[in-house]
Design a protein around this motif. Sequence first.
Motif, short mmCIF file in Angstrom:
data_model
loop_
_atom_site.label_atom_id
_atom_site.label_comp_id
_atom_site.label_asym_id
_atom_site.label_seq_id
_atom_site.Cartn_x
_atom_site.Cartn_y
_atom_site.Cartn_z
N LYS A 26 0.81 -1.21 0.00
CA LYS A 26 0.00 0.00 0.00
C LYS A 26 0.85 1.27 0.00
O LYS A 26 0.34 2.35 -0.27
CB LYS A 26 -0.93 0.01 1.22
CG LYS A 26 -2.00 -1.07 1.20
CD LYS A 26 -2.89 -0.97 2.42
CE LYS A 26 -3.98 -2.03 2.40
NZ LYS A 26 -4.87 -1.93 3.58
N MET A 58 1.00 6.20 -6.08
CA MET A 58 0.46 6.37 -4.75
C MET A 58 -0.15 5.08 -4.20
O MET A 58 -0.28 4.91 -3.00
CB MET A 58 -0.59 7.48 -4.72
CG MET A 58 -0.02 8.87 -5.02
SD MET A 58 1.36 9.30 -3.94
CE MET A 58 0.56 9.28 -2.35
N ASP A 60 -2.44 2.55 -2.63
CA ASP A 60 -3.54 2.83 -1.71
C ASP A 60 -3.15 3.82 -0.62
O ASP A 60 -3.92 4.11 0.28
CB ASP A 60 -4.03 1.53 -1.05
CG ASP A 60 -4.73 0.63 -2.05
OD1 ASP A 60 -5.26 1.16 -3.03
OD2 ASP A 60 -4.73 -0.60 -1.85
N GLY A 61 -1.91 4.29 -0.70
CA GLY A 61 -1.44 5.25 0.30
C GLY A 61 -2.05 6.62 0.06
O GLY A 61 -2.46 6.96 -1.05
N THR A 62 -2.15 7.40 1.10
CA THR A 62 -2.70 8.75 0.98
C THR A 62 -1.64 9.76 1.37
O THR A 62 -0.81 9.52 2.24
CB THR A 62 -3.92 8.92 1.90
OG1 THR A 62 -3.52 8.67 3.26
CG2 THR A 62 -5.04 7.98 1.50
N GLU A 64 -1.20 14.27 1.45
CA GLU A 64 -1.85 15.56 1.22
C GLU A 64 -1.05 16.41 0.24
O GLU A 64 -1.63 17.10 -0.60
CB GLU A 64 -2.00 16.30 2.55
CG GLU A 64 -2.66 17.66 2.39
CD GLU A 64 -2.80 18.38 3.73
OE1 GLU A 64 -3.60 19.33 3.81
OE2 GLU A 64 -2.09 17.99 4.68
N LYS A 91 -7.76 16.20 -6.01
CA LYS A 91 -8.80 15.41 -5.37
C LYS A 91 -9.99 15.29 -6.32
O LYS A 91 -10.15 16.04 -7.27
CB LYS A 91 -9.25 16.08 -4.06
CG LYS A 91 -8.12 16.31 -3.06
CD LYS A 91 -7.55 15.01 -2.54
CE LYS A 91 -6.47 15.27 -1.50
NZ LYS A 91 -5.86 14.01 -0.99
N SER A 97 -5.24 10.46 -9.54
CA SER A 97 -4.16 11.03 -8.73
C SER A 97 -3.21 9.98 -8.19
O SER A 97 -2.40 10.25 -7.32
CB SER A 97 -4.75 11.82 -7.55
OG SER A 97 -5.54 10.98 -6.75
N LYS A 98 -3.33 8.73 -8.70
CA LYS A 98 -2.48 7.67 -8.16
C LYS A 98 -1.12 7.58 -8.84
O LYS A 98 -0.20 6.98 -8.32
CB LYS A 98 -3.20 6.33 -8.26
CG LYS A 98 -4.41 6.21 -7.34
CD LYS A 98 -5.00 4.81 -7.35
CE LYS A 98 -6.16 4.71 -6.37
NZ LYS A 98 -6.74 3.34 -6.35
N SER A 217 1.77 13.75 5.13
CA SER A 217 0.53 13.07 5.48
C SER A 217 -0.57 14.09 5.75
O SER A 217 -0.30 15.24 6.11
CB SER A 217 0.75 12.20 6.71
OG SER A 217 1.27 12.96 7.78
N PRO A 218 -1.84 13.68 5.60
CA PRO A 218 -2.96 14.61 5.84
C PRO A 218 -3.00 15.07 7.28
O PRO A 218 -2.53 14.38 8.19
CB PRO A 218 -4.18 13.76 5.50
CG PRO A 218 -3.67 12.66 4.64
CD PRO A 218 -2.28 12.37 5.11
#
Length: 218
Positions: A26, A58, A60-62, A64, A91, A97-98, A217-218
Motif C-alpha cells: 500500500k 500512490m 492505496d497510500g494517501t 496531502e 482530489k 491522482s495515483k 501526510s494529511p
Amino acid sequence: MWGWGKFIIFAGCLFLLAACSAQQEKAPTLKPAELSDSERQLLQAGGADYSDVYELEMNDGTAEMLEITVEHYEKGEKAEDITSLRSHFPKGEEVDSKSHRLVFVAANFGELIQGASGEWEQKDMYQRFVLTHLNGGGSASVNWLIRDDDSTVSAGVGSGATMNLEMDKLIRLAAIIKNTDSEFSVPAGLLEGEEEAFLQKIADFEHVYVFTVKLFSP
C-alpha cells in the motif's frame, strides 16, 4: 511436539510478516522513468544538460502534499536550498491522482550582453534548475550563478532502484556535483545513510546539488 505458547508466538510472527507485506504493497513507490518524446524535445530546445525523471505511484497510500527540492551543500556544509516546489495532490473522482511524474532538470548557460563597442559577449555562467510535478502539480524554476567556471560536473548518482516512500520523510534521489579537480571519484552510496554520514561523503566537494522528495501526510 509444540506447546500452545510456541504456536501462539509462531502465529503472531506470521501475522506481523503479513501485515508488513500488506503495508509495503500500500505504500507509495517511486521508480526511475524515461523522458517522453515531447518532454525530450522541449528540454533539448531549452538547452538542458541533465534531467532526472521518476514515476510516483500512490497505490492505496494517501498523502496531502508533495515537496520536491534542490538542496545545496558547500564543502559538506548545508547552504540555502536552491529551489523548492510544494503542490497538493488533486482530489475528486474524475482525477487520476495515483500516478504522477516528477521531472528534475538542470542546464548550464551563459548570459549574452552587448558591450559598449556593440559586440555581444558572454558575461556570466548560470545553472538553471527546473522542478516539475506533472499530473496535477506545478513547476518551479530558478537560475543560479556558477561560482567557478572550471568546475567539473558529475550528474545522476542516484541509486536508480524502486523504493517505498514513508510519509513525512525526506528522500534523496540524485545529485549534481561540482568540483575544481579535473578527476575525482564519487563515493559509493553517496545519497544513502544518515545525515552525518552523508555530510562526510560530500565534505571534499566544492558544491553538491541534491534532488529530494517528501510526501506529507494529511
